[in-house]
Structure formats: structure tokens, C-alpha cells
Design a protein around this motif. Structure first.
Motif, PDB file in Angstrom:
ATOM      1  N   ASP A 154       0.839  -1.213   0.000  1.00 18.56           N
ATOM      2  CA  ASP A 154       0.000   0.000   0.000  1.00 18.56           C
ATOM      3  C   ASP A 154       0.869   1.257   0.000  1.00 18.56           C
ATOM      4  N   LEU A 155       1.944   1.241   0.811  1.00 20.99           N
ATOM      5  CA  LEU A 155       2.844   2.397   0.874  1.00 20.99           C
ATOM      6  C   LEU A 155       3.585   2.572  -0.449  1.00 20.99           C
ATOM      7  N   LEU A 156       3.963   1.467  -1.070  1.00 19.66           N
ATOM      8  CA  LEU A 156       4.638   1.523  -2.369  1.00 19.66           C
ATOM      9  C   LEU A 156       3.703   2.130  -3.421  1.00 19.66           C
ATOM     10  N   LYS A 157       2.436   1.701  -3.409  1.00 22.85           N
ATOM     11  CA  LYS A 157       1.447   2.263  -4.344  1.00 22.85           C
ATOM     12  C   LYS A 157       1.247   3.758  -4.089  1.00 22.85           C
ATOM     13  N   LYS A 158       1.124   4.111  -2.820  1.00 16.63           N
ATOM     14  CA  LYS A 158       0.915   5.511  -2.456  1.00 16.63           C
ATOM     15  C   LYS A 158       2.062   6.377  -2.967  1.00 16.63           C
ATOM     16  N   THR A 159       3.286   5.837  -2.890  1.00 17.12           N
ATOM     17  CA  THR A 159       4.460   6.587  -3.304  1.00 17.12           C
ATOM     18  C   THR A 159       4.551   6.704  -4.812  1.00 17.12           C
ATOM     19  N   ILE A 160       4.397   5.593  -5.507  1.00 18.57           N
ATOM     20  CA  ILE A 160       4.642   5.562  -6.944  1.00 18.57           C
ATOM     21  C   ILE A 160       3.436   6.047  -7.744  1.00 18.57           C
ATOM     22  N   LEU A 161       2.238   5.601  -7.378  1.00 17.33           N
ATOM     23  CA  LEU A 161       1.042   5.949  -8.160  1.00 17.33           C
ATOM     24  C   LEU A 161       0.467   7.300  -7.772  1.00 17.33           C
ATOM     25  N   GLY A 162       0.506   7.632  -6.462  1.00 19.03           N
ATOM     26  CA  GLY A 162      -0.122   8.871  -6.032  1.00 19.03           C
ATOM     27  C   GLY A 162      -1.589   8.892  -6.419  1.00 19.03           C
ATOM     28  N   PRO A 163      -2.064   9.980  -7.058  1.00 13.30           N
ATOM     29  CA  PRO A 163      -3.493  10.089  -7.405  1.00 13.30           C
ATOM     30  C   PRO A 163      -3.842   9.432  -8.738  1.00 13.30           C
ATOM     31  N   TYR A 164      -2.871   8.796  -9.398  1.00 14.99           N
ATOM     32  CA  TYR A 164      -3.095   8.318 -10.761  1.00 14.99           C
ATOM     33  C   TYR A 164      -3.428   6.830 -10.818  1.00 14.99           C
ATOM     34  N   GLN A 165      -3.969   6.413 -11.942  1.00 13.25           N
ATOM     35  CA  GLN A 165      -4.227   5.008 -12.211  1.00 13.25           C
ATOM     36  C   GLN A 165      -2.916   4.334 -12.631  1.00 13.25           C
ATOM     37  N   PRO A 166      -2.799   3.014 -12.387  1.00 12.61           N
ATOM     38  CA  PRO A 166      -1.535   2.339 -12.721  1.00 12.61           C
ATOM     39  C   PRO A 166      -1.112   2.502 -14.170  1.00 12.61           C
ATOM     40  N   ARG A 241      17.731  10.091 -31.202  1.00  9.68           N
ATOM     41  CA  ARG A 241      17.004   8.866 -31.542  1.00  9.68           C
ATOM     42  C   ARG A 241      15.768   8.651 -30.672  1.00  9.68           C
ATOM     43  N   VAL A 242      15.786   9.216 -29.460  1.00  8.91           N
ATOM     44  CA  VAL A 242      14.674   9.039 -28.526  1.00  8.91           C
ATOM     45  C   VAL A 242      14.260  10.400 -27.980  1.00  8.91           C
ATOM     46  N   VAL A 243      13.153  10.408 -27.235  1.00  8.90           N
ATOM     47  CA  VAL A 243      12.679  11.658 -26.632  1.00  8.90           C
ATOM     48  C   VAL A 243      13.741  12.217 -25.682  1.00  8.90           C
ATOM     49  N   ASP A 244      14.016  13.503 -25.799  1.00  7.54           N
ATOM     50  CA  ASP A 244      14.965  14.162 -24.897  1.00  7.54           C
ATOM     51  C   ASP A 244      14.233  14.472 -23.589  1.00  7.54           C
ATOM     52  N   ILE A 245      14.425  13.629 -22.610  1.00  6.36           N
ATOM     53  CA  ILE A 245      13.697  13.767 -21.348  1.00  6.36           C
ATOM     54  C   ILE A 245      14.223  14.903 -20.480  1.00  6.36           C
ATOM     55  N   ARG A 246      15.232  15.623 -20.978  1.00  7.24           N
ATOM     56  CA  ARG A 246      15.744  16.786 -20.245  1.00  7.24           C
ATOM     57  C   ARG A 246      14.901  18.037 -20.508  1.00  7.24           C
ATOM     58  N   GLN A 247      13.937  17.935 -21.410  1.00  5.63           N
ATOM     59  CA  GLN A 247      13.061  19.075 -21.734  1.00  5.63           C
ATOM     60  C   GLN A 247      12.087  19.346 -20.580  1.00  5.63           C
ATOM     61  N   PRO A 248      11.487  20.549 -20.575  1.00  4.49           N
ATOM     62  CA  PRO A 248      10.387  20.811 -19.644  1.00  4.49           C
ATOM     63  C   PRO A 248       9.117  20.109 -20.123  1.00  4.49           C
ATOM     64  N   LEU A 249       8.899  18.899 -19.686  1.00  2.00           N
ATOM     65  CA  LEU A 249       7.758  18.090 -20.120  1.00  2.00           C
ATOM     66  C   LEU A 249       6.644  18.123 -19.090  1.00  2.00           C
ATOM     67  N   ASP A 250       5.436  17.918 -19.538  1.00  2.00           N
ATOM     68  CA  ASP A 250       4.267  17.889 -18.648  1.00  2.00           C
ATOM     69  C   ASP A 250       4.113  16.475 -18.081  1.00  2.00           C
ATOM     70  N   VAL A 251       5.035  16.125 -17.190  1.00  2.00           N
ATOM     71  CA  VAL A 251       5.033  14.800 -16.583  1.00  2.00           C
ATOM     72  C   VAL A 251       5.695  14.910 -15.205  1.00  2.00           C
ATOM     73  N   GLU A 252       5.235  14.094 -14.276  1.00  2.00           N
ATOM     74  CA  GLU A 252       5.840  14.050 -12.940  1.00  2.00           C
ATOM     75  C   GLU A 252       6.883  12.938 -12.906  1.00  2.00           C
ATOM     76  N   TRP A 253       7.935  13.167 -12.135  1.00  2.00           N
ATOM     77  CA  TRP A 253       8.990  12.177 -11.956  1.00  2.00           C
ATOM     78  C   TRP A 253       8.903  11.573 -10.562  1.00  2.00           C
ATOM     79  N   ILE A 254       8.981  10.246 -10.509  1.00  2.00           N
ATOM     80  CA  ILE A 254       9.004   9.539  -9.230  1.00  2.00           C
ATOM     81  C   ILE A 254      10.239   8.650  -9.251  1.00  2.00           C
ATOM     82  N   THR A 255      11.346   9.022  -8.691  1.00  2.00           N
ATOM     83  CA  THR A 255      11.643  10.310  -8.134  1.00  2.00           C
ATOM     84  C   THR A 255      12.350  11.158  -9.189  1.00  2.00           C
ATOM     85  N   HIS A 256      12.367  12.452  -8.987  1.00  2.00           N
ATOM     86  CA  HIS A 256      12.987  13.335  -9.969  1.00  2.00           C
ATOM     87  C   HIS A 256      14.476  13.013 -10.108  1.00  2.00           C
ATOM     88  N   PRO A 257      14.990  12.980 -11.359  1.00  2.00           N
ATOM     89  CA  PRO A 257      16.392  12.588 -11.581  1.00  2.00           C
ATOM     90  C   PRO A 257      17.413  13.422 -10.835  1.00  2.00           C
TER      91      PRO A 257
END
Length: 397
Positions: A154-166, A241-257
């Protein structure tokens, strides 16, 4: 280590039981585990467990101090400074060697710390198989703070999922299925439902990220990040070749790099207490110790122990061109406290914390342990030994 449980375990141990344990451990997995699993768990005494708890609390107190982010800003390489950083890490791992102090007491000594996730899923699976295969007593647990398996998940879910669906949260690494730790990725997926994706699977539209589930394109709200930038450091054109994840993207990081760098070897000089080896930034060392044999030189920005100078020779310090990026650390001597059939074994215990967004501070939840007969903990130093490798520590409930 707990002598009574250890004695009973060793007396009842057989190679046949160990082989059956490995078969059970690998049953149902996508592929066999790619790192060595030790023949035995660790059994902590109450005294050593309590020392670990105290050591962990003292170190976490530094992370919780106001100004910690300002203190550690220099830790983040400019190339990997990612926008939209949150105010705390969701995972903290503290590695302690089992040592002996000057009075002869068995004590923990901090080796390293990480603001990055570890094997939070696999350790549950590992402990359950140790318990079943070797009849570990029911009064022994791998969890802290009164947690059991259900409470921990439950604590792992609370940490990783937060308010979102899996399916709105993805566990992401570079070439995820090929990672040696991928066993943890898929066990985590089984526990909490987060799909496993590789960096190349990310699809960008504007500032939003998506992944494909079959033919359906799904929005990514959170990334459960398992990618260590050091692994792609030398691939200069990877983000062509892949998405540059260093951009300001509209996504949350768990945990932020950024927390991977903030809570790292860089943090060691700011820590105090009897469970922390004396550590200084090399450029701040005013007087080089005469007993350099009792110290080790570590680069701040290195991966998997690369570049560490264990035995410092004359001239080594003077030849380092960037002393601000190195630490001089008091050498930690492991005590071979775990009895194996042929010799004593060195032990390292990793305390694993979870810190959901809604909590004021991290919760010590579970642990990981590693055994070694070699000069250091790690695969390269233990290739020819048994009773070494990954394991978990049990303790009284």
C-alpha cells in the motif's frame, strides 16, 4: 548477527535446499535472475537493528534540514539538470557496512547513499522464498515501522502511483527488459500495475508523453524513473534517436532525476555522527593525513564504483586535476560477521525509505543486503566464491 538463528540455519542448510530455493525464486519470472543470490539471508540482532535505525534517523535529519537543496545544487551536472524538480526525493537508500568499532562492538558504518529507487519489489519476492525454502521463523520480518506485506505494498502504491491510475504511470529505464534488475521491474508491475517501458518507447506530442499499450496510445502522467544518466553518458546522440527527457515536459517524476545527484557521495561531507566515516571534499582538505592507508579517494561523478582509489599511493592526490569533484573518505573496514561453512562473510545492509508526496518525511520500509568474501562488496570481487551476492535481512518483529 543473530547467533541462535544463524546456527540453526547453517545446521539445516544443504546444497539441495539452495538449488530448490533458486528454482522456486525463478519460477514464473520472464527470465532467470541475472545476478547472484546468496545461499542465506542475514539475521540481525535487536541491538544491531536499533543501531541501524538510529544511524538512519541521523542521516535523514540532514536531508530534512532547510537549505538542503541549496547545499547540494553543485552536485547536479549541468548536462543532466532536469526542470520541474519537486521538493523531496520519493526514495532514499542508505548503505551500511557491518563493522567493528574501537571497543569491539559490531556497528553500522555508512558506505554510500542514494536518492534513487532500488529493488523495492524484488526484495518482497526474495524474502518470501527464503522463508518458504528455509523455514525462517515467523517472528522474523524484513519490514520496518510495523509494516507487513500488505501495508508495505500500500505504501509503495501511495508513493509511486499517487493520485493516478496504474496505466498512467510507467516504470522507465533505458532498454528496460535487458537490464539485470529487470526482474524487479516486472515484479513491481505485478504488485502495483505500472507497465514497464524503455526510453525508446516514449512518444512525445507537444510537451506530453505517451506510450503504446497494444494499439492504444496512453498518456503518461508519471514516470517511475529507473534510468541512471551515467548509463547513457557516453552516447552523445542518444537524444537524436529518442525523446529528450531533459526538456520541460508535462510529466511528474518519481523520483525526480536531480535527487540521484543530490543524495549521493556528494552528501557525505555534510553528514556527522559515529556511524558516518569522516569525509571531506578533496579541495577542502587543508592537511593531507599521514595515514593515507586508512583513507579512500572517490570521484563524485562515477558509476558503479568506477574510478575509486582504494589504496592511495604517493602522488595520487596531487595528480587529480579536479579535486572539487572528489572526496577523501575514511576507509571502512567490514567485519566478517556472518558464518558460512568455510569462513566469515562481510555484510552490507541497505535501508530503503519511501516518501509519498502527502507525507511530511520518509518512512523506513524494507531492506536489501549483500554478502561478500572479496576485497569489496560487488560482483567483480566475488566471482569465485559461494555464500555471496544479493540477499535480505530478517529481524525480530
Amino acid at each position: 548477527m543473530n547467533p541462535s538463528i544463524r546456527s540453526t540455519f547453517n545446521q539445516n542448510f544443504t546444497e539441495e535446499k539452495y538449488a530448490e530455493f533458486l528454482l522456486s525464486l525463478n519460477e514464473g519470472l520472464r527470465k532467470p535472475i541475472e545476478f547472484r543470490i546468496a545461499e542465506t539471508p542475514v539475521f540481525l540482532t535487536d541491538d544491531f537493528r536499533d543501531k541501524l535505525l538510529q544511524a538512519g534517523e541521523e542521516i535523514i535529519a540532514t536531508v530534512l534540514k532547510p537549505g538542503f537543496k541549496e547545499l547540494t545544487e553543485r552536485a547536479i551536472p549541468a548536462k543532466w539538470h532536469i526542470p520541474h524538480e519537486n521538493d523531496h526525493p520519493h526514495f532514499i537508500a542508505l548503505d551500511f557496512g557491518v563493522c567493528k568499532d574501537e571497543a569491539g562492538n559490531i556497528v553500522p558504518k555508512l558506505i554510500e547513499l542514494q536518492g534513487f529507487p532500488s529493488l523495492y519489489g524484488f526484495q518482497v519476492h526474495l524474502a518470501e522464498n527464503y522463508r518458504h525454502s528455509f523455514n525462517v521463523p515467523g517472528n522474523q520480518t524484513i519490514y520496518f515501522n510495523g509494516l507487513d506485506k500488505a501495508g508495505y505494498i500500500d505504501l509503495l502504491k501511495k508513493t509511486i502511483l499517487g493520485p493516478y491510475q496504474p496505466d498512467e504511470v510507467v516504470l522507465m529505464d533505458v532498454n528496460a527488459p535487458q537490464q539485470k534488475t529487470s526482474v524487479d521491474f516486472y515484479i513491481t508491475e505485478n504488485y502495483i500495475g505500472t507497465p514497464v517501458v524503455s526510453l525508446e518507447d516514449l512518444i512525445q506530442e507537444g510537451d506530453q508523453l505517451f506510450y503504446l499499450h497494444g494499439e492504444e496510445k496512453k498518456r503518461i502522467r508519471r514516470i517511475y524513473n529507473r534510468l541512471i544518466f551515467d548509463e547513457i553518458y557516453n552516447d552523445e546522440d542518444i537524444f537524436n534517436r529518442v525523446v529528450d527527457i531533459r526538456q520541460p515536459l508535462d510529466v511528474e517524476w518519481i523520483t525526480h532525476p536531480n535527487w540521484f545527484y543530490r543524495i549521493s557521495k556528494f552528501t557525505m561531507p555534510f553528514l556527522e555522527g559515529s556511524y558516518v566515516p569522516k569525509t571531506q571534499f578533496l579541495h577542502e582538505v587543508k592537511n593531507i593525513p599521514e595515514d593515507l592507508q586508512n583513507y579512500v579517494l572517490k570521484p563524485l561523478f562515477s558509476f558503479a564504483g568506477q574510478g575509486v582509489i582504494i589504496d592511495i599511493m604517493d602522488g595520487d592526490i596531487e595528480q587529480i586535476p579536479d579535486p572539487q569533484n572528489w572526496i577523501l573518505q575514511e576507509k571502512v573496514t567490514y567485519e566478517p560477521v556472518l558464518e558460512s561453512p568455510d569462513m566469515g562473510v562481510k555484510v552490507e545492509v541497505r535501508l530503503l525509505y519511501l516518501w509519498p508526496d502527502s507525507d511530511e518525511k520518509p518512512t523506513l520500509a524494507i531492506n536489501l543486503a549483500r554478502l561478500s568474501k572479496g576485497k569489496m562488496i560487488g560482483v567483480r570481487y566475488n566471482k569465485d566464491y559461494d555464500w555471496v551476492g544479493g540477499t535480505v535481512a530478517f529481524m525480530h518483529k
